[in-house]
Design a protein around this motif. Structure first.
Motif, PDB file in Angstrom:
ATOM      1  N   ALA A 170       0.846  -1.197   0.000  1.00  0.00           N
ATOM      2  CA  ALA A 170       0.000   0.000   0.000  1.00  0.00           C
ATOM      3  C   ALA A 170       0.874   1.237   0.000  1.00  0.00           C
ATOM      4  N   CYS A 171       0.235   2.400  -0.131  1.00  0.00           N
ATOM      5  CA  CYS A 171       0.938   3.673  -0.011  1.00  0.00           C
ATOM      6  C   CYS A 171      -0.039   4.707   0.524  1.00  0.00           C
ATOM      7  N   GLY A 172       0.510   5.780   1.080  1.00  0.00           N
ATOM      8  CA  GLY A 172      -0.328   6.855   1.579  1.00  0.00           C
ATOM      9  C   GLY A 172      -1.257   6.418   2.694  1.00  0.00           C
ATOM     10  N   ARG A 173      -2.460   6.947   2.679  1.00  0.00           N
ATOM     11  CA  ARG A 173      -3.427   6.673   3.741  1.00  0.00           C
ATOM     12  C   ARG A 173      -3.808   5.201   3.819  1.00  0.00           C
ATOM     13  N   MET A 174      -3.703   4.500   2.696  1.00  0.00           N
ATOM     14  CA  MET A 174      -4.084   3.096   2.679  1.00  0.00           C
ATOM     15  C   MET A 174      -3.167   2.250   3.559  1.00  0.00           C
ATOM     16  N   VAL A 175      -1.954   2.725   3.834  1.00  0.00           N
ATOM     17  CA  VAL A 175      -1.068   2.012   4.752  1.00  0.00           C
ATOM     18  C   VAL A 175      -1.692   1.975   6.148  1.00  0.00           C
ATOM     19  N   ASN A 176      -2.231   3.099   6.583  1.00  0.00           N
ATOM     20  CA  ASN A 176      -2.874   3.154   7.902  1.00  0.00           C
ATOM     21  C   ASN A 176      -4.089   2.240   7.965  1.00  0.00           C
ATOM     22  N   PHE A 177      -4.879   2.236   6.899  1.00  0.00           N
ATOM     23  CA  PHE A 177      -6.047   1.354   6.857  1.00  0.00           C
ATOM     24  C   PHE A 177      -5.613  -0.112   6.895  1.00  0.00           C
ATOM     25  N   ALA A 178      -4.561  -0.439   6.141  1.00  0.00           N
ATOM     26  CA  ALA A 178      -4.077  -1.821   6.108  1.00  0.00           C
ATOM     27  C   ALA A 178      -3.531  -2.243   7.464  1.00  0.00           C
ATOM     28  N   GLU A 179      -2.929  -1.304   8.187  1.00  0.00           N
ATOM     29  CA  GLU A 179      -2.393  -1.625   9.506  1.00  0.00           C
ATOM     30  C   GLU A 179      -3.525  -1.966  10.484  1.00  0.00           C
ATOM     31  N   LYS A 180      -4.628  -1.253  10.374  1.00  0.00           N
ATOM     32  CA  LYS A 180      -5.779  -1.571  11.224  1.00  0.00           C
ATOM     33  C   LYS A 180      -6.316  -2.963  10.910  1.00  0.00           C
ATOM     34  N   ALA A 181      -6.387  -3.285   9.619  1.00  0.00           N
ATOM     35  CA  ALA A 181      -6.846  -4.625   9.239  1.00  0.00           C
ATOM     36  C   ALA A 181      -5.871  -5.683   9.746  1.00  0.00           C
ATOM     37  N   ALA A 182      -4.577  -5.407   9.658  1.00  0.00           N
ATOM     38  CA  ALA A 182      -3.568  -6.367  10.112  1.00  0.00           C
ATOM     39  C   ALA A 182      -3.651  -6.598  11.608  1.00  0.00           C
ATOM     40  N   ASP A 183      -3.973  -5.546  12.374  1.00  0.00           N
ATOM     41  CA  ASP A 183      -4.128  -5.698  13.823  1.00  0.00           C
ATOM     42  C   ASP A 183      -5.248  -6.688  14.142  1.00  0.00           C
ATOM     43  N   LYS A 184      -6.354  -6.559  13.441  1.00  0.00           N
ATOM     44  CA  LYS A 184      -7.483  -7.457  13.700  1.00  0.00           C
ATOM     45  C   LYS A 184      -7.148  -8.892  13.279  1.00  0.00           C
ATOM     46  N   LEU A 185      -6.508  -9.037  12.150  1.00  0.00           N
ATOM     47  CA  LEU A 185      -6.156 -10.376  11.666  1.00  0.00           C
ATOM     48  C   LEU A 185      -5.114 -11.033  12.561  1.00  0.00           C
ATOM     49  N   GLY A 198      -0.714 -13.607   9.948  1.00  0.00           N
ATOM     50  CA  GLY A 198       0.412 -12.685   9.869  1.00  0.00           C
ATOM     51  C   GLY A 198       0.480 -11.964   8.541  1.00  0.00           C
ATOM     52  N   ILE A 199       0.674 -10.650   8.593  1.00  0.00           N
ATOM     53  CA  ILE A 199       0.717  -9.812   7.396  1.00  0.00           C
ATOM     54  C   ILE A 199       2.098  -9.187   7.245  1.00  0.00           C
ATOM     55  N   ASP A 200       2.687  -9.324   6.054  1.00  0.00           N
ATOM     56  CA  ASP A 200       3.814  -8.492   5.644  1.00  0.00           C
ATOM     57  C   ASP A 200       3.204  -7.218   5.057  1.00  0.00           C
ATOM     58  N   LEU A 201       3.324  -6.097   5.753  1.00  0.00           N
ATOM     59  CA  LEU A 201       2.753  -4.843   5.252  1.00  0.00           C
ATOM     60  C   LEU A 201       3.875  -3.942   4.763  1.00  0.00           C
ATOM     61  N   LEU A 202       3.846  -3.636   3.475  1.00  0.00           N
ATOM     62  CA  LEU A 202       4.858  -2.793   2.847  1.00  0.00           C
ATOM     63  C   LEU A 202       4.277  -1.429   2.509  1.00  0.00           C
ATOM     64  N   ASP A 203       4.921  -0.384   3.000  1.00  0.00           N
ATOM     65  CA  ASP A 203       4.614   0.989   2.612  1.00  0.00           C
ATOM     66  C   ASP A 203       5.600   1.363   1.517  1.00  0.00           C
ATOM     67  N   LEU A 204       5.124   1.578   0.304  1.00  0.00           N
ATOM     68  CA  LEU A 204       6.025   1.796  -0.828  1.00  0.00           C
ATOM     69  C   LEU A 204       6.873   3.056  -0.675  1.00  0.00           C
ATOM     70  N   ARG A 205       6.330   4.077  -0.043  1.00  0.00           N
ATOM     71  CA  ARG A 205       7.001   5.379   0.117  1.00  0.00           C
ATOM     72  C   ARG A 205       7.167   6.119  -1.211  1.00  0.00           C
ATOM     73  N   THR A 206       7.763   5.465  -2.200  1.00  0.00           N
ATOM     74  CA  THR A 206       7.907   6.066  -3.530  1.00  0.00           C
ATOM     75  C   THR A 206       7.416   5.072  -4.573  1.00  0.00           C
ATOM     76  N   THR A 207       6.711   5.588  -5.574  1.00  0.00           N
ATOM     77  CA  THR A 207       6.235   4.719  -6.656  1.00  0.00           C
ATOM     78  C   THR A 207       7.114   4.821  -7.889  1.00  0.00           C
ATOM     79  N   SER A 208       7.953   5.857  -7.945  1.00  0.00           N
ATOM     80  CA  SER A 208       8.968   5.977  -8.992  1.00  0.00           C
ATOM     81  C   SER A 208      10.165   6.717  -8.406  1.00  0.00           C
ATOM     82  N   PRO A 209      11.237   5.986  -8.065  1.00  0.00           N
ATOM     83  CA  PRO A 209      11.440   4.547  -8.254  1.00  0.00           C
ATOM     84  C   PRO A 209      10.621   3.715  -7.260  1.00  0.00           C
TER      85      PRO A 209
END
Length: 336
Positions: A218-233, A239-250
């Motif tokens: 994920a990137c941006g705000r979706m990282v925070n949303f994914a983290e909430k989902a990962a907490d519940k799971l 177990g979730i590997d959650l990656l925040d891309l930070r940059t999309t190019s590169p």
């Protein structure tokens, strides 16, 4: 470590970098704060509060209110960069980047290539993006995929205050044009920020959390949303590997592929419509280069291929959410 929100991290970085380098200048609509307002210059420091104090500290030659013309803002920044300055051009809303696409697509992105590497274009274009605050179809879009598709532009999306400082510092000290996306719903997010020198290299994703079952990108705000989902799971042992891309190019392709090779499953969360999206790009990367590692088809969770509604209820239905991310992870795990 200082505690500040993303707005404060961006503002403090601009103050520090403009003090360090006299060639850095800021231009955009109302970045001074609004000459002629009841409070005069510096009344508000821009509508997002990310330029407060800059005009008083650095003066009108380096902090410039422009007309309401995105093409003029970006064109002026491109020319200033070629002339040796380091402009920071602010677009009040990323949605209006289309007005300045020629200046970005055919000029800034091509200068280094067309002049055989004999020139540089150290311009940073800061733009506010994203849904979730009922700003409707023309002020809520996530257009990072459009700019990621243009060779010659670097595209950055900070999610935390520390990354806001580190990535913006990296952008301001580089020699290439950087599209710096600031999510309007993340400005108030607080966190620890390193004091003093702090730079985050482009092209290095952040591993938010590790888990062995599913890779979530994920990137941006979706990282925070994914983290909430990962907490519940996680409470159920998933177990979730959650990656925040930070940059999309590169983009950090190795981090994505390494994770999928371990988990065998991929869910990409993207705050944009599905066609020609970042989600489609990441899913295609994994399908092409990690196919034999996959235990389930890559899943893409995006908004629908439709404009973003103004209605609060409809906007929430349009956006991916912690609940829909959780559902996508469960469906991926159920695939046999």
């Amino acid at each position: 470590m200082a505690i500040m929100n993303i707005r404060e991290a961006i503002l403090s970085t601009l103050h520090a970098e403009m003090e360090r380098d006299g060639d850095i200048m800021l231009l955009g609509e109302d970045v001074v704060g609004g000459n002629g307002t009841a409070g005069g210059p510096e009344a508000i420091g821009g509508i997002w509060g990310t330029s407060t104090g800059l005009w008083a500290k650095f003066g009108p030659d380096r902090v410039i209110d422009t007309p309401i013309s995105e093409s003029a803002i970006i064109g002026a920044a491109a020319g200033a960069a070629l002339a040796g300055k380091r402009p920071v051009a602010e677009l009040m809303f990323a949605d209006f980047v289309g007005v300045s696409m020629d200046q970005l697509w055919n000029q800034m992105a091509k200068f280094r290539y067309m002049f055989g590497g004999k020139t540089r274009c150290p311009a940073v274009v800061r733009m506010v993006y994203g849904a979730g605050m009922q700003t409707a179809a023309q002020h809520s879009q996530s257009v990072y995929a459009l700019l990621t598709a243009i060779p010659g532009l670097k595209v950055v999306l900070p999610t935390t205050p520390a990354d806001a400082k580190g990535l913006l510092t990296e952008a301001l000290r580089g020699d290439d044009p950087v599209m710096f996306f600031e999510h309007k719903a993340l400005y108030g997010v607080k966190g620890e920020v390193p004091e003093g020198e702090h730079r985050v290299p482009f092209g290095q994703a952040r591993m938010v959390r590790e888990g062995g079952d599913v890779t979530v990108v994920a990137c941006g705000r979706m990282v925070n949303f994914a983290e909430k989902a990962a907490d519940k799971l996680a409470a159920e042992g998933i177990g979730i590997d959650l990656l925040d891309l930070r940059t999309t190019s590169p983009m950090d392709e190795d981090a994505i592929l390494d994770s999928v090779e371990q988990t065998g499953r991929l869910v990409v969360v993207d705050e944009s419509p599905p066609r020609c999206s970042l989600a489609a790009d990441v899913a295609a990367l994994v399908a092409a280069r990690a196919f034999t590692s996959l235990k389930a088809p890559p899943a893409m969770l995006t908004g629908p291929h439709a404009p973003i509604p103004f209605s609060r209820g409809l906007e929430r239905a349009w956006l991916p959410s912690p609940q829909t991310i959780e559902g996508a992870v469960r469906r991926t795990l159920a695939f046999r």
